[in-house]
Design a protein around this motif. Structure first.
Motif, short mmCIF file in Angstrom:
data_model
loop_
_atom_site.label_atom_id
_atom_site.label_comp_id
_atom_site.label_asym_id
_atom_site.label_seq_id
_atom_site.Cartn_x
_atom_site.Cartn_y
_atom_site.Cartn_z
N ALA A 185 15.88 -29.18 40.23
CA ALA A 185 16.07 -29.89 41.54
C ALA A 185 14.59 -29.71 42.21
O ALA A 185 13.90 -29.00 42.11
N GLU A 186 14.67 -30.45 43.44
CA GLU A 186 13.25 -30.44 43.93
C GLU A 186 13.51 -30.79 45.53
O GLU A 186 14.49 -31.49 46.00
N GLN A 187 12.74 -30.48 46.29
CA GLN A 187 12.62 -30.55 47.79
C GLN A 187 11.27 -30.79 48.20
O GLN A 187 10.41 -29.73 47.78
N SER A 193 1.91 -31.15 53.39
CA SER A 193 3.05 -31.39 52.48
C SER A 193 3.35 -30.09 51.72
O SER A 193 2.63 -29.37 51.45
N THR A 194 4.59 -29.86 51.24
CA THR A 194 5.05 -28.91 50.87
C THR A 194 6.19 -29.58 49.58
O THR A 194 7.12 -30.47 49.91
N LEU A 195 5.89 -29.00 48.36
CA LEU A 195 6.86 -29.53 47.50
C LEU A 195 7.33 -28.22 46.46
O LEU A 195 6.63 -27.37 46.11
N GLY A 212 10.21 -21.74 38.35
CA GLY A 212 10.29 -22.48 39.83
C GLY A 212 8.65 -22.35 40.53
O GLY A 212 7.95 -21.64 39.89
N GLY A 213 8.49 -23.25 41.39
CA GLY A 213 7.18 -23.15 42.03
C GLY A 213 7.23 -23.72 43.30
O GLY A 213 7.90 -24.43 43.94
N SER A 214 6.08 -23.72 44.23
CA SER A 214 5.90 -24.32 45.46
C SER A 214 4.39 -24.79 45.57
O SER A 214 3.45 -23.80 45.20
N GLY A 224 16.75 -33.23 46.35
CA GLY A 224 17.69 -33.96 45.45
C GLY A 224 17.20 -33.52 43.90
O GLY A 224 16.50 -32.59 43.50
N LEU A 225 17.82 -34.27 43.10
CA LEU A 225 17.81 -34.13 41.63
C LEU A 225 16.37 -34.30 41.13
O LEU A 225 15.59 -35.08 41.65
N ASN A 226 15.80 -33.39 40.12
CA ASN A 226 14.46 -33.52 39.54
C ASN A 226 14.58 -34.18 38.15
O ASN A 226 13.81 -34.93 37.72
#
Length: 451
Positions: free
Chosen positions: A172-174, A147-149, A115-117, A188-190
């Motif tokens: 998954a991604e936000q 922005s944040t991912l 996971g990551g940000s 949603g879906l990545n």
């Protein structure tokens, strides 16, 4: 000892084999201690020899302990996502590593995760920029932009059931943007993908909701997701309909390896919306829809030559590709006419290691150079041409073997049809944009001290 965080699985395996087949090293300290007790010499000499022997024995024990800590991450290599050119940081380079044994416990049942940000702030630094804000912001940074991912991938190993290299990937991604056209916001879906090989690895297959930006072209300098940002080259590929992390689409990818260097990769992919990334995400924020309005099929093909760095053998990656899309695009030259079809994209790129700084221990460290050239028809694409020159170094400093430094120069040529239409409406325009970027992202590692 080489830094295992930057070593390949083959390097790790070679060291493990060497450790297992060299028993003399393991027991070398014991005969020395016996010899010290048997030799008749003055007491000070005995004390000195015994101390030296104990230090050697302690140092060797410390080395074995460090080797075990290094090898413990090799078992996770098979659980990293397969089929991509993009290098996502391995477990050894993550914050949680294997704390509490959670990663090991999951690996025992075939489960891997990462996971990551990624958080970005862009602001215009021109002298008068802070005195007013632009009501209709046109680009990231025109007003202060944040922005944040955030993402998470989970893999499941199917090779444990006899499926060659078999793997299931779910992600998954936000993301959130203060300037909505830059993103826009979504959760949603990545990816949902299935991967396996046939004929001893000659044929690779990957199917599902894919992010082909990570499978084709090679748009990140050095291929390291942790050490680079995506360049403007991604925009011209998105126009052509190529799926990406924020907008996965159904696809079937096939890669044939003629040998360990030459390959050909093809894809049948549901295209992104021909109206762009913003329209795609607005209509399908969760990413689960089979299609969006006016979207057709994108056919991709890439042929290439790629060899990994080895002692005396510099790393080289040459690739050329083309894409054809039958989606219904708006003709920029005649926007009032019915939508046109048959968009396309063409690209060539090359990367070459120019100098190896650590030939014996880590051949991938050194200085690299490369270029990219991309083209799309100006009547259907706002970005028509893209040129990039890059010079970068991997592990240039011995104390920082996984850091990467890059200098990248780009030139983006805008569609003459789009520029002429903007001029006719009285807008300020530029025919092209040139930029130079220098980056030095440092990859931080947790240090171990062996007592």
């Amino acid at each position: 000892m080489p830094d295992a965080k930057s070593d390949t699985p083959d390097d790790v395996s070679e060291r493990r084999t060497h450790k297992q087949t060299d028993p003399a090293t393991k027991f070398r300290s014991h005969p020395v201690e016996r010899t010290v007790h048997l030799v008749t010499s003055p007491a000070p000499a005995q004390h000195t020899n015994a101390s030296t022997s104990r230090r050697k024995s302690a140092d060797h024990a410390s080395g074995n302990t460090t080797q075990k800590k290094t090898d413990q991450f090799a078992k996770f290599e098979n659980l990293r996502e397969k089929g991509m050119w993009l290098v996502i940081p391995p477990p050894a380079d993550t914050i949680d590593r294997d704390n509490g044994g959670a990663r090991s416990a999951l690996a025992e049942v075939g489960i891997g995760y990462v996971g990551g940000s990624v958080n970005t702030f862009i602001s215009n630094q021109l002298p008068n920029a802070a005195r007013s804000t632009i009501r209709d912001q046109l680009y990231a940074g025109q007003n202060p932009t944040f922005s944040t991912l955030n993402f998470m991938f989970v893999t499941y190993d199917l090779s444990r059931f006899g499926i060659p290299d078999g793997q299931i990937i779910v992600g998954a991604e936000q993301q959130y943007w203060t300037w909505k056209p830059g993103g826009p916001d979504r959760a949603g879906l990545n990816t949902i993908a299935y991967y396996q090989t046939f004929f001893g690895g000659k044929l690779e297959i990957k199917a599902g909701y894919l992010r082909n930006i990570n499978e084709f072209a090679g748009t990140v300098v050095g291929g390291n997701a942790a050490a680079n940002v995506f360049g403007a080259s991604s925009n011209i590929l998105y126009q052509a309909g190529m799926s990406n992390n924020a907008a996965p689409t159904p696809a079937l990818n096939l890669k044939y390896n003629f040998d360990d260097r030459f390959y050909n990769r093809i894809s049948i992919q549901r295209s992104l919306s021909p109206d762009g990334q913003l329209a795609q995400i607005a209509e399908n924020p969760a990413g689960l829809n089979w299609s969006t309005a006016n979207a057709g099929v994108l056919l991709l093909n890439e042929s290439g030559y790629k060899n990994k760095a080895a002692p005396g053998l510099p790393e080289t990656w040459l690739r050329a590709g083309a894409g054809f899309n039958n989606s219904s695009y708006t003709n920029l030259q005649h926007p009032e006419q019915p939508r046109a079809n048959a968009n396309s994209i063409y690209y060539v790129a090359a990367d070459r290691q120019l100098w190896q700084s650590d030939v014996r221990s880590s051949a991938a460290r050194g200085i690299y150079g490369g270029f990219s050239v991309m083209y799309a028809p100006p009547d259907l694409n706002r970005v028509s041409q893209y040129y990039e020159l890059r010079l970068y170094a991997k592990g240039l400093f011995g104390s920082r073997p996984t850091d990467q430094i890059a200098i990248v120069a780009t030139n983006t040529v805008w569609s003459n049809c789009a520029v002429d239409a903007a001029l006719a409406q009285g807008h300020l325009v530029h025919r092209d944009t040139t930029a130079v970027a220098g980056t030095y992202p440092r990859i931080w590692h947790r240090a171990y001290t062996v007592a």
